[in-house]
Design a protein around this motif. Structure first.
Motif, PDB file in Angstrom:
ATOM      1  N   TYR A 300      88.080  27.251  83.127  1.00 59.98           N
ATOM      2  CA  TYR A 300      86.910  26.365  83.072  1.00 59.98           C
ATOM      3  C   TYR A 300      87.116  25.125  83.940  1.00 59.98           C
ATOM      4  CZ  TYR A 300      85.641  29.341  79.160  1.00 59.98           C
ATOM      5  OH  TYR A 300      85.323  30.430  78.382  1.00 59.98           O
ATOM      6  N   VAL A 301      88.376  24.643  83.989  1.00 54.82           N
ATOM      7  CA  VAL A 301      88.675  23.482  84.838  1.00 54.82           C
ATOM      8  C   VAL A 301      88.490  23.844  86.312  1.00 54.82           C
ATOM      9  CG1 VAL A 301      90.475  21.864  85.567  1.00 54.82           C
ATOM     10  CG2 VAL A 301      90.241  22.458  83.151  1.00 54.82           C
ATOM     11  N   ASN A 302      88.955  25.032  86.700  1.00 51.04           N
ATOM     12  CA  ASN A 302      88.805  25.478  88.084  1.00 51.04           C
ATOM     13  C   ASN A 302      87.335  25.679  88.453  1.00 51.04           C
ATOM     14  OD1 ASN A 302      91.567  25.444  88.519  1.00 51.04           O
ATOM     15  ND2 ASN A 302      91.835  27.577  87.882  1.00 51.04           N
ATOM     16  N   ARG A 303      86.550  26.222  87.513  1.00 52.74           N
ATOM     17  CA  ARG A 303      85.116  26.393  87.771  1.00 52.74           C
ATOM     18  C   ARG A 303      84.426  25.055  87.933  1.00 52.74           C
ATOM     19  NH1 ARG A 303      83.598  30.872  83.110  1.00 52.74           N
ATOM     20  NH2 ARG A 303      84.974  32.559  83.847  1.00 52.74           N
ATOM     21  N   LEU A 304      84.848  24.094  87.119  1.00 49.03           N
ATOM     22  CA  LEU A 304      84.272  22.753  87.231  1.00 49.03           C
ATOM     23  C   LEU A 304      84.600  22.153  88.589  1.00 49.03           C
ATOM     24  CD1 LEU A 304      82.728  20.491  85.743  1.00 49.03           C
ATOM     25  CD2 LEU A 304      84.940  19.631  84.936  1.00 49.03           C
ATOM     26  N   GLY A 305      85.808  22.404  89.074  1.00 47.94           N
ATOM     27  CA  GLY A 305      86.191  21.910  90.393  1.00 47.94           C
ATOM     28  C   GLY A 305      85.353  22.528  91.499  1.00 47.94           C
ATOM     29  N   HIS A 306      85.029  23.818  91.345  1.00 49.01           N
ATOM     30  CA  HIS A 306      84.204  24.504  92.348  1.00 49.01           C
ATOM     31  C   HIS A 306      82.810  23.886  92.449  1.00 49.01           C
ATOM     32  CE1 HIS A 306      86.819  28.360  91.948  1.00 49.01           C
ATOM     33  NE2 HIS A 306      87.339  27.488  92.788  1.00 49.01           N
ATOM     34  N   LEU A 307      82.308  23.388  91.342  1.00 50.33           N
ATOM     35  CA  LEU A 307      80.989  22.750  91.375  1.00 50.33           C
ATOM     36  C   LEU A 307      80.969  21.538  92.288  1.00 50.33           C
ATOM     37  CD1 LEU A 307      79.979  22.904  87.578  1.00 50.33           C
ATOM     38  CD2 LEU A 307      79.143  24.353  89.440  1.00 50.33           C
ATOM     39  N   PHE A 308      82.133  20.908  92.436  1.00 52.36           N
ATOM     40  CA  PHE A 308      82.243  19.718  93.294  1.00 52.36           C
ATOM     41  C   PHE A 308      83.003  20.031  94.581  1.00 52.36           C
ATOM     42  CE2 PHE A 308      81.820  18.215  88.925  1.00 52.36           C
ATOM     43  CZ  PHE A 308      80.804  17.281  89.041  1.00 52.36           C
ATOM     44  N   ASP A 309      83.080  21.349  94.923  1.00 48.86           N
ATOM     45  CA  ASP A 309      83.786  21.809  96.123  1.00 48.86           C
ATOM     46  C   ASP A 309      85.238  21.334  96.162  1.00 48.86           C
ATOM     47  OD1 ASP A 309      81.550  23.145  97.130  1.00 48.86           O
ATOM     48  OD2 ASP A 309      80.758  21.292  98.015  1.00 48.86           O
ATOM     49  N   ILE A 310      85.885  21.368  94.999  1.00 43.10           N
ATOM     50  CA  ILE A 310      87.298  20.994  94.906  1.00 43.10           C
ATOM     51  C   ILE A 310      88.091  22.219  94.467  1.00 43.10           C
ATOM     52  CG2 ILE A 310      88.995  19.497  93.779  1.00 43.10           C
ATOM     53  CD1 ILE A 310      86.778  17.497  93.261  1.00 43.10           C
ATOM     54  N   GLU A 311      89.109  22.571  95.268  1.00 42.84           N
ATOM     55  CA  GLU A 311      89.943  23.725  94.964  1.00 42.84           C
ATOM     56  C   GLU A 311      91.142  23.265  94.114  1.00 42.84           C
ATOM     57  OE1 GLU A 311      90.135  27.800  95.032  1.00 42.84           O
ATOM     58  OE2 GLU A 311      88.676  26.572  96.118  1.00 42.84           O
ATOM     59  N   LEU A 312      91.053  23.418  92.818  1.00 42.51           N
ATOM     60  CA  LEU A 312      92.109  22.908  91.945  1.00 42.51           C
ATOM     61  C   LEU A 312      93.257  23.910  91.779  1.00 42.51           C
ATOM     62  CD1 LEU A 312      89.908  21.294  89.122  1.00 42.51           C
ATOM     63  CD2 LEU A 312      91.123  20.124  90.970  1.00 42.51           C
ATOM     64  N   ASN A 313      92.910  25.188  91.623  1.00 38.50           N
ATOM     65  CA  ASN A 313      93.914  26.245  91.415  1.00 38.50           C
ATOM     66  C   ASN A 313      94.881  25.896  90.273  1.00 38.50           C
ATOM     67  OD1 ASN A 313      92.956  27.934  93.487  1.00 38.50           O
ATOM     68  ND2 ASN A 313      94.061  26.723  95.023  1.00 38.50           N
ATOM     69  N   MET A 314      94.332  25.401  89.205  1.00 39.49           N
ATOM     70  CA  MET A 314      95.155  25.051  88.041  1.00 39.49           C
ATOM     71  C   MET A 314      95.664  26.320  87.376  1.00 39.49           C
ATOM     72  SD  MET A 314      93.961  22.946  84.643  1.00 39.49           S
ATOM     73  CE  MET A 314      94.967  22.943  83.158  1.00 39.49           C
ATOM     74  N   PRO A 315      96.980  26.453  87.206  1.00 38.38           N
ATOM     75  CA  PRO A 315      97.520  27.667  86.588  1.00 38.38           C
ATOM     76  C   PRO A 315      97.294  27.672  85.081  1.00 38.38           C
ATOM     77  CG  PRO A 315      99.283  26.109  86.990  1.00 38.38           C
ATOM     78  CD  PRO A 315      98.038  25.503  87.577  1.00 38.38           C
ATOM     79  N   HIS A 316      97.338  28.852  84.500  1.00 35.14           N
ATOM     80  CA  HIS A 316      97.200  28.968  83.043  1.00 35.14           C
ATOM     81  C   HIS A 316      98.557  28.724  82.398  1.00 35.14           C
ATOM     82  CE1 HIS A 316      95.552  30.420  79.217  1.00 35.14           C
ATOM     83  NE2 HIS A 316      96.716  31.025  79.048  1.00 35.14           N
ATOM     84  N   ILE A 317      98.638  27.736  81.550  1.00 34.22           N
ATOM     85  CA  ILE A 317      99.895  27.399  80.870  1.00 34.22           C
ATOM     86  C   ILE A 317      99.671  27.484  79.366  1.00 34.22           C
ATOM     87  CG2 ILE A 317     101.680  25.650  80.515  1.00 34.22           C
ATOM     88  CD1 ILE A 317     100.967  24.503  83.238  1.00 34.22           C
ATOM     89  N   GLU A 318     100.338  28.406  78.745  1.00 35.52           N
ATOM     90  CA  GLU A 318     100.214  28.603  77.291  1.00 35.52           C
ATOM     91  C   GLU A 318     101.524  28.173  76.639  1.00 35.52           C
ATOM     92  OE1 GLU A 318      97.833  29.386  74.162  1.00 35.52           O
ATOM     93  OE2 GLU A 318      97.210  30.209  76.105  1.00 35.52           O
ATOM     94  N   ILE A 319     101.497  27.074  75.917  1.00 32.66           N
ATOM     95  CA  ILE A 319     102.697  26.597  75.222  1.00 32.66           C
ATOM     96  C   ILE A 319     102.884  27.432  73.964  1.00 32.66           C
ATOM     97  CG2 ILE A 319     103.806  24.628  74.090  1.00 32.66           C
ATOM     98  CD1 ILE A 319     102.186  22.799  75.874  1.00 32.66           C
ATOM     99  N   PRO A 320     104.029  28.118  73.846  1.00 35.98           N
ATOM    100  CA  PRO A 320     104.255  28.978  72.669  1.00 35.98           C
ATOM    101  C   PRO A 320     104.168  28.184  71.365  1.00 35.98           C
ATOM    102  CG  PRO A 320     105.918  29.386  74.362  1.00 35.98           C
ATOM    103  CD  PRO A 320     105.158  28.167  74.787  1.00 35.98           C
ATOM    104  N   THR A 321     103.754  28.866  70.321  1.00 34.95           N
ATOM    105  CA  THR A 321     103.571  28.199  69.033  1.00 34.95           C
ATOM    106  C   THR A 321     104.863  27.599  68.503  1.00 34.95           C
ATOM    107  OG1 THR A 321     101.789  29.751  68.475  1.00 34.95           O
ATOM    108  CG2 THR A 321     102.736  28.492  66.664  1.00 34.95           C
ATOM    109  N   HIS A 322     105.985  28.300  68.692  1.00 31.84           N
ATOM    110  CA  HIS A 322     107.249  27.769  68.164  1.00 31.84           C
ATOM    111  C   HIS A 322     107.672  26.486  68.872  1.00 31.84           C
ATOM    112  CE1 HIS A 322     108.560  30.515  71.424  1.00 31.84           C
ATOM    113  NE2 HIS A 322     109.553  29.653  71.598  1.00 31.84           N
ATOM    114  N   TRP A 323     107.311  26.362  70.167  1.00 33.87           N
ATOM    115  CA  TRP A 323     107.594  25.111  70.874  1.00 33.87           C
ATOM    116  C   TRP A 323     106.670  23.999  70.378  1.00 33.87           C
ATOM    117  CZ3 TRP A 323     111.884  24.062  73.091  1.00 33.87           C
ATOM    118  CH2 TRP A 323     112.627  25.054  73.737  1.00 33.87           C
ATOM    119  N   SER A 324     105.423  24.343  70.126  1.00 36.31           N
ATOM    120  CA  SER A 324     104.488  23.356  69.571  1.00 36.31           C
ATOM    121  C   SER A 324     104.986  22.859  68.217  1.00 36.31           C
ATOM    122  CB  SER A 324     103.096  23.977  69.409  1.00 36.31           C
ATOM    123  OG  SER A 324     102.564  24.382  70.652  1.00 36.31           O
ATOM    124  N   LEU A 325     105.443  23.800  67.395  1.00 29.29           N
ATOM    125  CA  LEU A 325     105.965  23.450  66.074  1.00 29.29           C
ATOM    126  C   LEU A 325     107.170  22.521  66.198  1.00 29.29           C
ATOM    127  CD1 LEU A 325     105.681  23.961  63.028  1.00 29.29           C
ATOM    128  CD2 LEU A 325     107.177  25.959  63.310  1.00 29.29           C
TER     129      LEU A 325
END
Length: 349
Positions: A300-325
């Protein structure tokens, strides 16, 4: 019949268990209005509630139909988030009871009904939130931004900020339609209105023609606590969605965390002044879970960037639950330890 991924019977059984635990909680705290909860008793009850929550978590680990290990970790993370945020909420309750002059032996009665109302309201919020997230996943990004904002705001929170229930819109509306007594009447929320007033009543009481009952300040305190919890839920429920999108896990972790709030309140009430750095720890936790949400919203962040002609290429980062804990528990523990050290140094001077 499935209800958001879990069979209807599982939800029914859970709510029956919650009701039984609420009744047990009320009985274990003694007869209403006749028992003052001590710190030792409150600590024992807090340990019991934590133990009950861990037993339920073990049940998830053993019998949950989908990814039981992962769901158990999500439950623990959600439980810890809600429990840590509840600690800050309890300090507000302490200020409210002080404002209304509610005696300690009557506070547990207000907290019981306050928690009962919170269970109902939070269930509604979580079901609505789960349905919203399932249909509009991008709303998690809004949740994340809001949590970061709230976390940063915690650093500027004033501990000495006074609580003024007269500004509560629900209290003002209630007083317009229902007369309120000026005096406390033990553990009673309502009292029969005297036929001939023997003491001076408020202008609001006089303005009502021959009322049959008067609400007491204790009931006004309950209204403020219920509506204050709604504001707290706006922070805590989105935070739990950061570690799980399973409605059953979000709901059960949230409810188990607030079931033991009465015991936790009486355990913390006497030592609230020593938690100097807790608010900063909670601010960091809220900001962390907010960032965690946004990192998973890369599409969604990358799509938002496209609306303003900005190439963000933000990678998907999923923090594991055990690290969050680990992060949540570590920050909470560190903030408490720093508070203890700071107060010892202050006492030594």
């Amino acid at each position: 019949m499935d209800m958001m991924g879990m069979p209807l019977w599982a939800w029914i059984v859970f709510y029956i268990l919650v009701l039984l635990m609420l009744i047990a909680d009320l009985k274990m705290f003694g007869r209403k209005g006749q028992h003052e909860v001590g710190i030792g008793e409150a600590l024992k009850m807090t340990a019991v509630w934590i133990g009950v929550s861990l037993v339920f978590c073990t049940g998830i680990y053993l019998w949950y139909p989908i990814d039981p290990h992962g769901k158990a970790m999500e439950f623990l993370a959600g439980y810890l988030i809600e429990k840590s945020l509840s600690m800050d909420n309890l300090f507000v309750f302490l200020m409210l009871f002080t404002f209304f002059g509610v005696e300690r032996k009557y506070q547990h009665e207000v907290l019981f009904w306050g928690i009962f109302g919170a269970l109902v309201l939070r269930s509604v919020f979580i079901f609505a939130g789960a349905a919203m997230v399932e249909r509009f996943e991008w709303v998690l990004g809004i949740f994340g931004l809001f949590l970061i904002y709230t976390g940063i705001k915690m650093f500027g929170h004033d501990d000495d900020e006074s609580v003024d229930p007269s500004k509560n819109i629900f209290v003002r509306v209630f007083k317009r339609f229902f007369p309120v007594s000026d005096q406390m009447h033990g553990d009673k929320f309502f009292i029969p209105a005297p036929v001939t007033p023997l003491c001076k009543q408020s202008e609001q009481v006089q303005a009502h023609a021959s009322p049959k009952y008067l609400a007491t300040p204790l009931f006004i305190a309950l209204i403020v606590i219920e509506t204050t919890d709604v504001a707290f839920a706006v922070d805590s429920i989105p935070a739990v969605f950061s570690v799980s999108r399973d409605p059953f896990i979000v709901l059960t972790s949230n409810i188990f965390a607030i079931l033991g709030l009465r015991a936790l309140y009486f355990a913390l009430a006497a030592i609230a002044k020593y938690f100097t750095y807790l608010k900063y720890g909670l601010g960091i936790i809220l900001s962390f879970v907010g960032v965690k949400m946004l990192l998973a919203m890369n599409n969604y962040v990358n799509r938002l960037g496209h609306l303003f002609d900005i190439e963000l290429n933000m990678p998907h980062i999923e923090i594991p639950t055990h690290w969050s804990l680990a992060v949540i528990f570590g920050v909470l523990l560190l903030s408490i330890l720093l508070s203890v050290v700071a107060n010892k140094q202050k006492a030594a001077k």
